[in-house]
Design a protein around this motif. Sequence first.
Motif, PDB file in Angstrom:
ATOM      1  N   SER A  62       0.859  -1.183   0.000  1.00 17.46           N
ATOM      2  CA  SER A  62       0.000   0.000   0.000  1.00 17.46           C
ATOM      3  C   SER A  62       0.895   1.233   0.000  1.00 17.46           C
ATOM      4  O   SER A  62       0.898   2.022   0.936  1.00 17.46           O
ATOM      5  N   SER A  67       1.790   1.652  -7.390  1.00 14.77           N
ATOM      6  CA  SER A  67       0.934   0.464  -7.326  1.00 14.77           C
ATOM      7  C   SER A  67       1.472  -0.619  -8.260  1.00 14.77           C
ATOM      8  O   SER A  67       0.712  -1.335  -8.915  1.00 14.77           O
ATOM      9  N   ARG A 233      -5.798  -6.791  -9.960  1.00 18.09           N
ATOM     10  CA  ARG A 233      -5.655  -5.380 -10.293  1.00 18.09           C
ATOM     11  C   ARG A 233      -7.016  -4.708 -10.292  1.00 18.09           C
ATOM     12  O   ARG A 233      -7.972  -5.233 -10.863  1.00 18.09           O
ATOM     13  N   SER A 254      -2.079   7.392  -7.633  1.00 20.70           N
ATOM     14  CA  SER A 254      -2.220   6.006  -8.080  1.00 20.70           C
ATOM     15  C   SER A 254      -2.738   5.076  -6.997  1.00 20.70           C
ATOM     16  O   SER A 254      -3.168   3.962  -7.292  1.00 20.70           O
ATOM     17  N   VAL A 255      -2.703   5.490  -5.749  1.00 19.10           N
ATOM     18  CA  VAL A 255      -3.152   4.648  -4.636  1.00 19.10           C
ATOM     19  C   VAL A 255      -4.224   5.391  -3.856  1.00 19.10           C
ATOM     20  O   VAL A 255      -4.057   6.563  -3.517  1.00 19.10           O
ATOM     21  N   GLN A 261      -9.233   1.832   1.024  1.00 20.88           N
ATOM     22  CA  GLN A 261      -8.756   0.482   0.738  1.00 20.88           C
ATOM     23  C   GLN A 261      -9.359  -0.520   1.712  1.00 20.88           C
ATOM     24  O   GLN A 261      -9.839  -1.587   1.316  1.00 20.88           O
TER      25      GLN A 261
END
Length: 275
Positions: A62, A67, A233, A254-255, A261
Amino acid sequence: MRHTLPIAPQFYVTAPQACPYLDKRRERKLFTALQGEHANTLNNTLSKQGFRRSQNVLYRPSCADCSACLSARIRVADFKPNRSQRKCLKRNHMLEREATSPWATEEQYELFRRYLDPRHSDGGMADMDIFEFAAMIEETPVKSRVVEYWDRSGDSPALIATSLTDVLDDGLSMVYSFYDPDWSRNSLGSYIILDHVRIAQEAGLPYVYLGYWVPGSPKMGYKAGFGALEIFRGGVWQNLSDTEDYDADTHPLSVDPIAEQVARINLPDTRAPKE
Protein backbone atom coordinates in the motif's frame (compact mmCIF):
# COMPACT_ATOMS: atom_id res chain seq x y z
CA MET A 1 -28.40 -21.42 19.91
CA ARG A 2 -24.90 -20.03 19.48
CA HIS A 3 -23.88 -17.16 17.28
CA THR A 4 -20.45 -15.82 16.40
CA LEU A 5 -19.62 -12.37 15.11
CA PRO A 6 -18.31 -11.59 11.64
CA ILE A 7 -14.53 -11.47 11.48
CA ALA A 8 -13.51 -7.84 12.04
CA PRO A 9 -9.70 -7.63 12.08
CA GLN A 10 -7.85 -4.40 12.69
CA PHE A 11 -5.70 -3.11 9.83
CA TYR A 12 -2.47 -1.13 10.17
CA VAL A 13 0.13 0.43 7.87
CA THR A 14 3.89 0.08 8.19
CA ALA A 15 6.24 3.06 8.12
CA PRO A 16 7.80 3.75 4.69
CA GLN A 17 11.08 1.95 3.98
CA ALA A 18 13.29 1.19 0.99
CA CYS A 19 11.54 -0.87 -1.69
CA PRO A 20 13.20 -4.29 -2.22
CA TYR A 21 12.07 -4.47 -5.86
CA LEU A 22 12.44 -1.05 -7.49
CA ASP A 23 15.28 1.43 -7.00
CA LYS A 24 14.58 4.78 -5.37
CA ARG A 25 11.10 3.73 -4.27
CA ARG A 26 9.62 3.62 -0.79
CA GLU A 27 7.31 0.83 0.26
CA ARG A 28 4.71 0.47 2.96
CA LYS A 29 2.33 -2.38 3.71
CA LEU A 30 -1.25 -2.69 4.85
CA PHE A 31 -1.41 -5.57 7.33
CA THR A 32 -3.50 -7.38 9.90
CA ALA A 33 -2.89 -10.10 12.48
CA LEU A 34 -3.70 -13.70 11.58
CA GLN A 35 -4.78 -15.56 14.68
CA GLY A 36 -7.61 -17.32 16.45
CA GLU A 37 -10.04 -20.02 15.39
CA HIS A 38 -10.90 -18.33 12.09
CA ALA A 39 -7.31 -17.85 10.89
CA ASN A 40 -7.73 -20.26 7.98
CA THR A 41 -10.93 -18.57 6.85
CA LEU A 42 -9.33 -15.13 6.96
CA ASN A 43 -6.24 -16.36 5.11
CA ASN A 44 -8.41 -17.90 2.38
CA THR A 45 -10.52 -14.77 1.98
CA LEU A 46 -7.73 -12.17 1.95
CA SER A 47 -5.42 -14.25 -0.24
CA LYS A 48 -8.08 -13.94 -2.94
CA GLN A 49 -7.77 -10.15 -2.57
CA GLY A 50 -4.03 -9.85 -3.08
CA PHE A 51 -2.82 -10.40 0.49
CA ARG A 52 0.16 -12.56 1.42
CA ARG A 53 1.07 -14.36 4.65
CA SER A 54 4.24 -13.89 6.69
CA GLN A 55 4.09 -15.96 9.91
CA ASN A 56 1.01 -14.67 11.75
CA VAL A 57 0.50 -11.56 9.62
CA LEU A 58 -1.37 -10.95 6.37
CA TYR A 59 -0.11 -8.02 4.30
CA ARG A 60 -0.59 -6.24 0.98
CA PRO A 61 1.51 -3.43 -0.56
CA SER A 62 0.00 0.00 0.00
CA CYS A 63 2.64 2.45 -1.15
CA ALA A 64 1.88 6.18 -1.19
CA ASP A 65 2.47 6.82 -4.90
CA CYS A 66 3.17 3.43 -6.50
CA SER A 67 0.93 0.46 -7.33
CA ALA A 68 3.44 -1.65 -9.27
CA CYS A 69 3.19 -4.80 -7.11
CA LEU A 70 0.51 -7.09 -8.52
CA SER A 71 -0.51 -10.34 -6.85
CA ALA A 72 -0.18 -13.22 -9.34
CA ARG A 73 -1.59 -16.72 -9.60
CA ILE A 74 -1.55 -19.53 -12.17
CA ARG A 75 -4.86 -20.94 -13.40
CA VAL A 76 -3.97 -24.61 -13.10
CA ALA A 77 -6.55 -26.08 -15.49
CA ASP A 78 -5.33 -23.91 -18.38
CA PHE A 79 -1.60 -24.06 -17.72
CA LYS A 80 0.65 -25.69 -20.29
CA PRO A 81 4.44 -25.59 -19.85
CA ASN A 82 6.33 -23.99 -22.69
CA ARG A 83 9.41 -25.54 -24.32
CA SER A 84 11.82 -24.04 -21.80
CA GLN A 85 9.70 -25.19 -18.85
CA ARG A 86 9.45 -28.73 -20.23
CA LYS A 87 13.24 -28.78 -20.40
CA CYS A 88 13.35 -27.54 -16.80
CA LEU A 89 11.13 -30.42 -15.67
CA LYS A 90 13.27 -32.93 -17.51
CA ARG A 91 16.52 -31.43 -16.19
CA ASN A 92 15.34 -31.91 -12.60
CA HIS A 93 13.76 -35.34 -13.00
CA MET A 94 16.10 -36.82 -10.39
CA LEU A 95 14.69 -34.67 -7.56
CA GLU A 96 12.35 -36.35 -5.10
CA ARG A 97 9.59 -34.35 -3.45
CA GLU A 98 8.77 -34.70 0.24
CA ALA A 99 5.89 -32.72 1.79
CA THR A 100 6.00 -32.46 5.58
CA SER A 101 4.46 -30.51 8.43
CA PRO A 102 5.95 -27.03 8.96
CA TRP A 103 8.94 -28.02 11.06
CA ALA A 104 12.36 -26.38 10.63
CA THR A 105 15.50 -28.51 10.33
CA GLU A 106 19.23 -27.82 10.33
CA GLU A 107 19.42 -28.98 6.69
CA GLN A 108 16.82 -26.37 5.73
CA TYR A 109 18.62 -23.60 7.56
CA GLU A 110 22.00 -24.48 6.02
CA LEU A 111 20.38 -24.43 2.57
CA PHE A 112 18.65 -21.13 3.40
CA ARG A 113 21.98 -19.51 4.35
CA ARG A 114 23.65 -20.79 1.18
CA TYR A 115 20.78 -19.37 -0.86
CA LEU A 116 20.80 -15.94 0.81
CA ASP A 117 24.52 -15.18 1.01
CA PRO A 118 25.26 -14.84 -2.74
CA ARG A 119 21.82 -13.53 -3.77
CA HIS A 120 20.29 -11.42 -1.01
CA SER A 121 23.16 -10.52 1.30
CA ASP A 122 21.75 -7.01 1.81
CA GLY A 123 18.09 -8.02 2.12
CA GLY A 124 15.82 -8.04 5.14
CA MET A 125 16.54 -11.73 5.88
CA ALA A 126 20.33 -11.45 5.67
CA ASP A 127 20.82 -11.51 9.45
CA MET A 128 18.19 -14.15 10.22
CA ASP A 129 19.55 -16.70 12.72
CA ILE A 130 18.33 -20.26 13.12
CA PHE A 131 15.73 -19.30 15.72
CA GLU A 132 14.22 -16.62 13.49
CA PHE A 133 14.29 -19.08 10.61
CA ALA A 134 12.44 -21.63 12.72
CA ALA A 135 9.84 -19.01 13.55
CA MET A 136 9.35 -18.24 9.84
CA ILE A 137 8.70 -21.92 9.13
CA GLU A 138 6.82 -22.99 12.23
CA GLU A 139 4.79 -19.97 13.36
CA THR A 140 1.81 -20.56 11.15
CA PRO A 141 -1.80 -20.46 12.38
CA VAL A 142 -3.06 -21.92 9.08
CA LYS A 143 -2.73 -25.13 7.09
CA SER A 144 0.87 -25.10 5.81
CA ARG A 145 3.37 -27.59 4.45
CA VAL A 146 7.12 -27.62 3.89
CA VAL A 147 7.82 -29.08 0.45
CA GLU A 148 11.39 -30.38 0.18
CA TYR A 149 13.26 -31.52 -2.92
CA TRP A 150 16.04 -34.07 -2.43
CA ASP A 151 18.75 -35.41 -4.70
CA ARG A 152 19.38 -39.03 -3.77
CA SER A 153 21.29 -39.94 -6.93
CA GLY A 154 24.69 -39.71 -5.24
CA ASP A 155 26.33 -41.41 -2.28
CA SER A 156 24.46 -39.31 0.29
CA PRO A 157 21.07 -37.54 0.11
CA ALA A 158 21.20 -33.77 -0.38
CA LEU A 159 18.46 -31.21 0.23
CA ILE A 160 18.38 -29.08 -2.94
CA ALA A 161 15.29 -26.89 -2.57
CA THR A 162 12.54 -26.05 -0.10
CA SER A 163 9.21 -24.23 -0.28
CA LEU A 164 7.01 -23.09 2.59
CA THR A 165 3.51 -23.45 1.16
CA ASP A 166 0.03 -22.67 2.48
CA VAL A 167 -2.90 -24.85 1.47
CA LEU A 168 -5.86 -22.59 0.66
CA ASP A 169 -9.39 -23.66 -0.14
CA ASP A 170 -8.79 -22.76 -3.80
CA GLY A 171 -5.11 -23.43 -4.28
CA LEU A 172 -1.53 -23.44 -3.05
CA SER A 173 0.13 -20.24 -1.88
CA MET A 174 3.91 -20.31 -2.17
CA VAL A 175 4.97 -18.29 0.87
CA TYR A 176 8.76 -18.55 0.47
CA SER A 177 11.15 -20.74 -1.52
CA PHE A 178 14.92 -21.20 -1.50
CA TYR A 179 17.38 -23.55 -3.16
CA ASP A 180 21.01 -24.57 -3.63
CA PRO A 181 22.84 -21.83 -5.58
CA ASP A 182 25.21 -24.46 -7.01
CA TRP A 183 22.22 -25.73 -9.00
CA SER A 184 21.53 -22.36 -10.64
CA ARG A 185 21.75 -23.89 -14.14
CA ASN A 186 18.75 -26.07 -13.26
CA SER A 187 16.35 -23.10 -12.91
CA LEU A 188 15.14 -24.41 -9.56
CA GLY A 189 12.92 -21.40 -8.87
CA SER A 190 10.90 -22.20 -11.97
CA TYR A 191 11.00 -25.92 -11.23
CA ILE A 192 9.47 -25.46 -7.79
CA ILE A 193 6.59 -23.48 -9.32
CA LEU A 194 6.07 -26.10 -12.04
CA ASP A 195 6.00 -28.86 -9.45
CA HIS A 196 3.48 -26.93 -7.36
CA VAL A 197 1.25 -26.78 -10.43
CA ARG A 198 1.49 -30.58 -10.53
CA ILE A 199 0.65 -30.81 -6.83
CA ALA A 200 -2.39 -28.56 -7.33
CA GLN A 201 -3.49 -30.68 -10.30
CA GLU A 202 -3.21 -33.85 -8.22
CA ALA A 203 -5.22 -32.25 -5.39
CA GLY A 204 -7.88 -30.76 -7.65
CA LEU A 205 -7.01 -27.18 -6.63
CA PRO A 206 -7.59 -24.47 -9.27
CA TYR A 207 -4.77 -21.99 -8.49
CA VAL A 208 -1.12 -21.64 -7.51
CA TYR A 209 -0.47 -18.25 -5.89
CA LEU A 210 3.03 -16.93 -6.67
CA GLY A 211 3.21 -13.74 -4.61
CA TYR A 212 3.81 -10.46 -6.41
CA TRP A 213 4.75 -9.77 -9.98
CA VAL A 214 6.45 -6.37 -10.27
CA PRO A 215 6.84 -4.82 -13.74
CA GLY A 216 10.33 -3.38 -14.08
CA SER A 217 11.84 -5.58 -11.36
CA PRO A 218 14.47 -8.09 -12.54
CA LYS A 219 13.90 -10.09 -9.35
CA MET A 220 10.21 -10.66 -10.05
CA GLY A 221 10.02 -10.55 -13.84
CA TYR A 222 10.33 -14.34 -14.29
CA LYS A 223 6.77 -14.87 -13.05
CA ALA A 224 5.38 -13.34 -16.23
CA GLY A 225 6.89 -16.29 -18.11
CA PHE A 226 4.24 -18.68 -16.81
CA GLY A 227 1.15 -19.23 -18.92
CA ALA A 228 -2.44 -18.95 -17.68
CA LEU A 229 -1.30 -16.21 -15.31
CA GLU A 230 -3.78 -13.91 -13.58
CA ILE A 231 -3.04 -10.72 -11.68
CA PHE A 232 -5.11 -8.91 -9.06
CA ARG A 233 -5.65 -5.38 -10.29
CA GLY A 234 -8.37 -2.85 -9.57
CA GLY A 235 -10.02 -5.22 -7.12
CA VAL A 236 -10.46 -8.11 -9.58
CA TRP A 237 -8.44 -10.98 -11.00
CA GLN A 238 -7.69 -10.57 -14.69
CA ASN A 239 -5.61 -12.38 -17.28
CA LEU A 240 -2.09 -11.05 -17.67
CA SER A 241 -2.00 -9.84 -21.23
CA ASP A 242 0.97 -8.18 -22.90
CA THR A 243 3.48 -7.30 -20.17
CA GLU A 244 4.15 -4.05 -22.03
CA ASP A 245 0.69 -2.90 -20.91
CA TYR A 246 1.93 -2.73 -17.32
CA ASP A 247 4.56 -0.38 -15.95
CA ALA A 248 6.07 0.71 -12.68
CA ASP A 249 5.45 4.43 -13.05
CA THR A 250 4.67 6.40 -9.94
CA HIS A 251 1.93 8.95 -9.47
CA PRO A 252 0.66 10.66 -6.29
CA LEU A 253 -2.93 9.62 -7.14
CA SER A 254 -2.22 6.01 -8.08
CA VAL A 255 -3.15 4.65 -4.64
CA ASP A 256 -6.41 5.29 -2.80
CA PRO A 257 -6.41 6.46 0.83
CA ILE A 258 -5.96 3.70 3.40
CA ALA A 259 -9.50 4.10 4.77
CA GLU A 260 -10.95 3.52 1.30
CA GLN A 261 -8.76 0.48 0.74
CA VAL A 262 -9.85 -1.08 4.02
CA ALA A 263 -13.52 -0.28 3.36
CA ARG A 264 -13.39 -2.27 0.12
CA ILE A 265 -11.89 -5.40 1.68
CA ASN A 266 -14.39 -8.26 1.76
CA LEU A 267 -14.26 -10.02 5.13
CA PRO A 268 -15.63 -13.49 5.87
CA ASP A 269 -18.82 -13.81 7.89
CA THR A 270 -18.58 -16.66 10.38
CA ARG A 271 -21.97 -16.23 12.00
CA ALA A 272 -23.72 -19.52 12.52
CA PRO A 273 -27.02 -19.91 10.64
CA LYS A 274 -30.16 -19.24 12.64
CA GLU A 275 -31.90 -22.29 14.01
